[in-house]
Design a protein around this motif. Structure first.
Motif, PDB file in Angstrom:
ATOM      1  N   VAL A  77      38.669  52.424  37.365  1.00 22.56           N
ATOM      2  CA  VAL A  77      39.618  51.317  37.467  1.00 22.56           C
ATOM      3  C   VAL A  77      39.728  50.634  36.109  1.00 22.56           C
ATOM      4  CG1 VAL A  77      39.846  48.978  38.383  1.00 22.56           C
ATOM      5  CG2 VAL A  77      39.347  50.869  39.912  1.00 22.56           C
ATOM      6  N   ARG A  78      40.951  50.394  35.672  1.00 20.66           N
ATOM      7  CA  ARG A  78      41.154  49.694  34.395  1.00 20.66           C
ATOM      8  C   ARG A  78      41.013  48.197  34.648  1.00 20.66           C
ATOM      9  NH1 ARG A  78      46.623  51.273  32.154  1.00 20.66           N
ATOM     10  NH2 ARG A  78      46.230  49.237  31.228  1.00 20.66           N
ATOM     11  N   LEU A  79      39.887  47.663  34.193  1.00 19.78           N
ATOM     12  CA  LEU A  79      39.603  46.252  34.477  1.00 19.78           C
ATOM     13  C   LEU A  79      40.623  45.315  33.835  1.00 19.78           C
ATOM     14  CD1 LEU A  79      35.699  46.262  34.270  1.00 19.78           C
ATOM     15  CD2 LEU A  79      37.124  46.294  36.317  1.00 19.78           C
ATOM     16  N   ASP A  80      41.183  45.740  32.696  1.00 19.64           N
ATOM     17  CA  ASP A  80      42.215  44.897  32.061  1.00 19.64           C
ATOM     18  C   ASP A  80      43.443  44.805  32.968  1.00 19.64           C
ATOM     19  OD1 ASP A  80      42.583  47.678  31.556  1.00 19.64           O
ATOM     20  OD2 ASP A  80      44.026  47.223  29.962  1.00 19.64           O
ATOM     21  N   ALA A  81      43.790  45.952  33.586  1.00 16.61           N
ATOM     22  CA  ALA A  81      44.945  45.967  34.485  1.00 16.61           C
ATOM     23  C   ALA A  81      44.637  45.180  35.765  1.00 16.61           C
ATOM     24  CB  ALA A  81      45.325  47.398  34.830  1.00 16.61           C
ATOM     25  N   LEU A  82      43.391  45.301  36.213  1.00 18.10           N
ATOM     26  CA  LEU A  82      42.999  44.566  37.418  1.00 18.10           C
ATOM     27  C   LEU A  82      43.115  43.063  37.178  1.00 18.10           C
ATOM     28  CD1 LEU A  82      41.808  44.664  40.320  1.00 18.10           C
ATOM     29  CD2 LEU A  82      39.538  44.521  39.284  1.00 18.10           C
ATOM     30  N   LYS A  83      42.680  42.653  35.990  1.00 18.59           N
ATOM     31  CA  LYS A  83      42.715  41.237  35.650  1.00 18.59           C
ATOM     32  C   LYS A  83      44.152  40.698  35.744  1.00 18.59           C
ATOM     33  CE  LYS A  83      40.591  37.989  32.603  1.00 18.59           C
ATOM     34  NZ  LYS A  83      40.697  37.463  31.274  1.00 18.59           N
ATOM     35  N   GLU A  84      45.098  41.527  35.242  1.00 13.22           N
ATOM     36  CA  GLU A  84      46.516  41.145  35.290  1.00 13.22           C
ATOM     37  C   GLU A  84      47.000  40.971  36.735  1.00 13.22           C
ATOM     38  OE1 GLU A  84      48.953  41.001  32.590  1.00 13.22           O
ATOM     39  OE2 GLU A  84      47.051  40.680  31.508  1.00 13.22           O
ATOM     40  N   LEU A  85      46.449  41.811  37.616  1.00 15.32           N
ATOM     41  CA  LEU A  85      46.917  41.807  39.004  1.00 15.32           C
ATOM     42  C   LEU A  85      46.307  40.679  39.832  1.00 15.32           C
ATOM     43  CD1 LEU A  85      46.842  45.638  39.785  1.00 15.32           C
ATOM     44  CD2 LEU A  85      48.876  44.201  39.693  1.00 15.32           C
ATOM     45  N   LEU A  86      45.170  40.150  39.381  1.00 24.76           N
ATOM     46  CA  LEU A  86      44.475  39.142  40.182  1.00 24.76           C
ATOM     47  C   LEU A  86      45.061  37.751  39.962  1.00 24.76           C
ATOM     48  CD1 LEU A  86      40.761  40.291  39.827  1.00 24.76           C
ATOM     49  CD2 LEU A  86      42.274  40.543  41.809  1.00 24.76           C
ATOM     50  N   ALA A  87      45.258  37.069  41.087  1.00 25.58           N
ATOM     51  CA  ALA A  87      45.757  35.688  41.024  1.00 25.58           C
ATOM     52  C   ALA A  87      45.395  35.017  42.332  1.00 25.58           C
ATOM     53  CB  ALA A  87      47.267  35.675  40.801  1.00 25.58           C
ATOM     54  N   GLU A  88      45.772  33.769  42.453  1.00 27.04           N
ATOM     55  CA  GLU A  88      45.401  32.965  43.627  1.00 27.04           C
ATOM     56  C   GLU A  88      46.047  33.473  44.919  1.00 27.04           C
ATOM     57  OE1 GLU A  88      43.248  30.226  43.541  1.00 27.04           O
ATOM     58  OE2 GLU A  88      42.846  30.830  41.471  1.00 27.04           O
ATOM     59  N   ASP A  89      47.054  34.355  44.805  1.00 27.35           N
ATOM     60  CA  ASP A  89      47.708  34.833  46.032  1.00 27.35           C
ATOM     61  C   ASP A  89      47.088  36.135  46.552  1.00 27.35           C
ATOM     62  OD1 ASP A  89      48.636  36.389  43.936  1.00 27.35           O
ATOM     63  OD2 ASP A  89      50.589  36.740  44.895  1.00 27.35           O
ATOM     64  N   VAL A  90      46.016  36.613  45.909  1.00 26.93           N
ATOM     65  CA  VAL A  90      45.404  37.865  46.365  1.00 26.93           C
ATOM     66  C   VAL A  90      44.392  37.576  47.472  1.00 26.93           C
ATOM     67  CG1 VAL A  90      43.990  39.844  45.716  1.00 26.93           C
ATOM     68  CG2 VAL A  90      45.766  39.011  44.159  1.00 26.93           C
ATOM     69  N   ALA A  91      44.578  38.267  48.596  1.00 32.51           N
ATOM     70  CA  ALA A  91      43.684  38.076  49.732  1.00 32.51           C
ATOM     71  C   ALA A  91      42.506  39.039  49.658  1.00 32.51           C
ATOM     72  CB  ALA A  91      44.458  38.303  51.027  1.00 32.51           C
ATOM     73  N   VAL A 120      33.874  42.815  41.842  1.00 34.24           N
ATOM     74  CA  VAL A 120      33.560  41.738  42.788  1.00 34.24           C
ATOM     75  C   VAL A 120      33.611  40.387  42.063  1.00 34.24           C
ATOM     76  CG1 VAL A 120      31.730  40.720  44.214  1.00 34.24           C
ATOM     77  CG2 VAL A 120      32.210  43.178  44.355  1.00 34.24           C
ATOM     78  N   GLU A 121      32.994  40.327  40.891  1.00 33.61           N
ATOM     79  CA  GLU A 121      32.990  39.054  40.147  1.00 33.61           C
ATOM     80  C   GLU A 121      34.409  38.594  39.816  1.00 33.61           C
ATOM     81  OE1 GLU A 121      30.330  39.714  36.857  1.00 33.61           O
ATOM     82  OE2 GLU A 121      28.601  39.770  38.230  1.00 33.61           O
ATOM     83  N   MET A 122      35.211  39.537  39.333  1.00 39.59           N
ATOM     84  CA  MET A 122      36.586  39.191  38.967  1.00 39.59           C
ATOM     85  C   MET A 122      37.387  38.711  40.184  1.00 39.59           C
ATOM     86  SD  MET A 122      37.336  42.377  36.396  1.00 39.59           S
ATOM     87  CE  MET A 122      39.092  42.065  36.223  1.00 39.59           C
ATOM     88  N   ALA A 123      37.236  39.450  41.302  1.00 33.07           N
ATOM     89  CA  ALA A 123      38.020  39.107  42.499  1.00 33.07           C
ATOM     90  C   ALA A 123      37.565  37.766  43.074  1.00 33.07           C
ATOM     91  CB  ALA A 123      37.893  40.209  43.542  1.00 33.07           C
ATOM     92  N   HIS A 124      36.251  37.585  43.133  1.00 31.98           N
ATOM     93  CA  HIS A 124      35.734  36.328  43.685  1.00 31.98           C
ATOM     94  C   HIS A 124      36.158  35.128  42.841  1.00 31.98           C
ATOM     95  CE1 HIS A 124      32.323  38.132  46.398  1.00 31.98           C
ATOM     96  NE2 HIS A 124      33.540  38.329  46.864  1.00 31.98           N
ATOM     97  N   SER A 125      36.326  35.365  41.542  1.00 33.31           N
ATOM     98  CA  SER A 125      36.692  34.233  40.684  1.00 33.31           C
ATOM     99  C   SER A 125      38.100  33.702  40.980  1.00 33.31           C
ATOM    100  CB  SER A 125      36.557  34.605  39.206  1.00 33.31           C
ATOM    101  OG  SER A 125      37.635  35.428  38.831  1.00 33.31           O
ATOM    102  N   VAL A 126      38.929  34.543  41.627  1.00 30.32           N
ATOM    103  CA  VAL A 126      40.234  34.012  42.062  1.00 30.32           C
ATOM    104  C   VAL A 126      40.250  33.764  43.574  1.00 30.32           C
ATOM    105  CG1 VAL A 126      41.531  35.050  40.157  1.00 30.32           C
ATOM    106  CG2 VAL A 126      41.303  36.306  42.321  1.00 30.32           C
ATOM    107  N   GLY A 127      39.082  33.904  44.204  1.00 32.36           N
ATOM    108  CA  GLY A 127      38.988  33.589  45.629  1.00 32.36           C
ATOM    109  C   GLY A 127      39.377  34.720  46.557  1.00 32.36           C
ATOM    110  N   ALA A 128      39.488  35.946  46.027  1.00 34.47           N
ATOM    111  CA  ALA A 128      39.844  37.078  46.892  1.00 34.47           C
ATOM    112  C   ALA A 128      38.573  37.717  47.450  1.00 34.47           C
ATOM    113  CB  ALA A 128      40.639  38.111  46.097  1.00 34.47           C
ATOM    114  N   TYR A 129      38.692  38.327  48.641  1.00 38.07           N
ATOM    115  CA  TYR A 129      37.567  39.065  49.226  1.00 38.07           C
ATOM    116  C   TYR A 129      37.585  40.501  48.702  1.00 38.07           C
ATOM    117  CZ  TYR A 129      37.158  35.084  52.345  1.00 38.07           C
ATOM    118  OH  TYR A 129      37.008  33.824  52.843  1.00 38.07           O
ATOM    119  N   VAL A 130      36.398  41.139  48.758  1.00 36.67           N
ATOM    120  CA  VAL A 130      36.315  42.504  48.212  1.00 36.67           C
ATOM    121  C   VAL A 130      35.727  43.477  49.233  1.00 36.67           C
ATOM    122  CG1 VAL A 130      35.538  43.942  46.295  1.00 36.67           C
ATOM    123  CG2 VAL A 130      35.923  41.502  45.940  1.00 36.67           C
TER     124      VAL A 130
END
Lengths: 384, 202
Positions: free
Chosen positions: A129-143, A164-174
């Motif tokens: 997984v390209r973490l840079d691309a994941l970062k772009e995709l993560l936001a407060e609207d991700v469930a 997990v750390e990246m997703a949790h930082s925007v409040g998304a579940y993993v």
């Protein structure tokens, strides 16, 4: 004739001790939900199995929901968030990857067709997984973010902890589908901070038709199968006592042997990889060679077609799988390989060797004796 | 464990031709072909070359090479046996169904593989006639496959245009799924479609 089964990522043989446990389990015919003695005995054995599975994946026993397998577990997770979105949650987007198991890929297509927003995070040319691309995709609207632990085809292991750390930082579940990793590498839900994890018993020497969705405490849940109070209302249906007990026995063995297996599988995999590179000119090793399931080796043989390789190997008693379109029933070669940037011809000529606990170094030697002439023959016959 | 109950994935004839393919090209033979046909599409996972020698308007000898799956190998091998001794006309009309039948059948989704061999043979005959400056009376007697991945013929497209079932390229794509796998036919089919629309004035 010698038989060398190298398709352990498709399914594994049932361990002898698991067979014994299941034979004994046939006597526990009471419905585990009944209050009487027979029911209580069956329930007792089921709770034993629950503890064994929980122990294997570093999760509390209360997190374990028995399912018919990982496909059901994966579908259940997506359904939980579909329901959240239906109920008006502001978090209405799901992020996953293009190389997930079909039980997620098809679920994504199904949900997208009904208007749900799902993004596929790209992977690099080793399938990570390209973490840079994941970062772009993560936001407060991700469930939900759902990323498999290790890929079934190319073996690439994902940086789950970082995800997990990246997703949790925007409040998304993993969620992670860890089906291919269980028993091969250490998987600890607690350590990784995962909210959901799927697994299937038949990938670690247990029976088919039984698996688990592990659900961390306090995260959203909704049953996918309605109808009874089993699993505290999380999954209806009479307990599959025999299969659950078998899975419990398999989980104990997996936990006990994991470190040894990891070393042994990697050793055989590396012997085969080096042997192939040495004996066969012009081969391409797919996937990530650093972060890889220890028993998985995916190789492309340019100018030799995968189904033909598979069937010639089968005639020599060697069982493998291929990413070729010709073996898939469609005209499309493996989406996992194509998504990882593998060239279409290389995808057609890909072979997956997947080792398991019953393989030996003699098996590697046998493959290294039989495979090179097959590739040579197909290349001589090739019009490319 | 060695006594498997299930049969092999394909028929015994396919297995035989897959394990012992007939008439494959061998460099050492110094086979000098009178006609060569190259067909197939790598994106679909098969590519083929058929080479023929012609004597008195008949196929005297045939050699082939293929990059493909077991049924592609077996069906080309079977075709090569069936074609020897045929007149060019009969060889040109050798139908994939006849090859499939001789092989004891192929699964539905494998039919694609068996149509490659006869196409290759036709291309080799076309090449022979062209090289020798001979007229080609057969070319227009056969529906030509224009999308190899999905086995779509020019006749099929002509019918869809003629009957106004496909009035735009999008509709044609929807109905036939042409070009959705390897995509290499897209430009040609767009051209053919325009031409047919002009011919039938739709």
């Amino acid at each position: 004739m010698k038989f060398v089964y190298l398709d352990n990522n498709a399914t594994t043989p049932i361990h002898e001790d698991v067979i014994d446990s299941m034979n004994e389990a046939l006597a526990f015919y009471g419905n585990a939900s009944s209050m009487h003695a027979f029911g209580r005995d069956a329930a007792f054995k089921i709770e034993e199995a629950r503890l064994a599975v929980a122990d294997l994946i570093g999760a509390p026993s209360g997190s374990i929901v028995f399912t018919s397998g990982a496909s059901e577990a994966n579908n259940t997770v997506f359904n939980i968030f579909r329901e959240q979105i239906d109920l008006g949650s502001k978090r209405n987007r799901i992020v996953t990857t293009a190389i997930e198991h079909p039980s997620i890929i098809e679920m994504v297509a199904y949900l997208r067709g009904r208007g749900y927003k799902i993004d596929l995070c790209p992977v690099d040319n080793t399938g990570r997984v390209r973490l840079d691309a994941l970062k772009e995709l993560l936001a407060e609207d991700v469930a939900l973010v759902s990323v498999m632990f290790g890929n079934n085809e190319i073996g690439t292991i994902q940086p789950i902890k970082e995800i997990v750390e990246m997703a949790h930082s925007v409040g998304a579940y993993v969620h992670s589908d860890a089906t291919q990793a269980i028993g091969k590498v250490e998987v600890s839900m607690r350590e990784l901070g995962l909210d959901y994890l799927s697994l299937s018993a038949h990938k670690f020497y247990g029976p088919k038709g039984i698996g688990v969705l592990a659900v961390a405490k306090g995260v959203p849940y909704a049953p996918y199968i309605h109808g009874g109070h089993q699993e505290a209302g999380r999954r209806a249906g009479t307990y599959n006592t025999v299969a659950i007990i078998g899975m419990g026995a398999a989980a104990k063995i997996a936990k006990r042997d994991q470190k040894d297996e990891e070393r042994r599988l990697w050793k055989m995999r590396e012997m085969l990889r080096k042997g192939i590179v040495e004996k066969i000119p012009n081969v391409v090793i797919n996937g990530n060679q650093e972060h890889c399931l220890p028993g998985t080796l995916d190789v492309s043989f340019p100018h030799a077609e995968g189904e033909s390789i598979l069937l010639y190997l089968d005639l020599e008693g060697i069982q493998v799988s291929t990413g070729s379109a010709c073996a898939s029933g469609s005209l499309e070669p493996s989406y996992v390989l194509l998504s990882s940037g593998v060239d279409i011809e290389l995808a057609h000529g890909s072979i997956r060797f997947s080792f398991g606990r019953y393989n030996t170094e003699d098996d590697v030697a046998y493959v290294l004796e039989k495979l090179p002439p097959i590739i040579k023959r197909l290349r001589e016959m090739s019009a490319l | 464990m060695s006594n498997f109950m299930a049969q092999w994935v394909y028929s015994p004839a396919v297995k035989d031709h897959f394990m012992n393919p007939r008439n494959t090209w061998d460099e050492k033979e110094n086979f000098v072909p009178d006609g060569v046909g190259d067909v197939g599409s790598l994106a679909c996972g098969d590519q083929m070359r058929v080479m023929i020698q012609v004597e008195n308007d008949r196929i005297k000898a045939i050699r082939w090479l293929t990059y493909g799956c077991a049924s592609a190998i077996a069906s080309t091998s079977m075709l090569s046996e069936m074609a020897i001794g045929l007149t060019l006309e009969d060889a040109y009309h050798l139908a994939p169904e006849a090859i499939t039948e001789a092989l004891g059948g192929l699964p539905e989704h494998k039919f694609h593989c068996s149509v490659l061999g006869d196409k290759g043979l036709r291309a080799a005959i076309d090449d022979y006639l062209e090289k020798n400056g001979l007229p080609n009376p057969y070319r227009h007697t056969i529906a030509k496959i224009v999308c190899e991945c999905h086995n779509i013929t020019d006749v099929q497209i002509e019918n869809l245009v003629k009957t106004k079932q496909a009035t735009t390229l999008e509709e044609l794509q929807e109905i036939t799924k042409y070009g959705s796998t390897c995509g290499k036919c897209k430009a040609d089919i767009a051209g053919l479609f325009d031409e047919l629309k002009h011919i039938y004035n739709v």
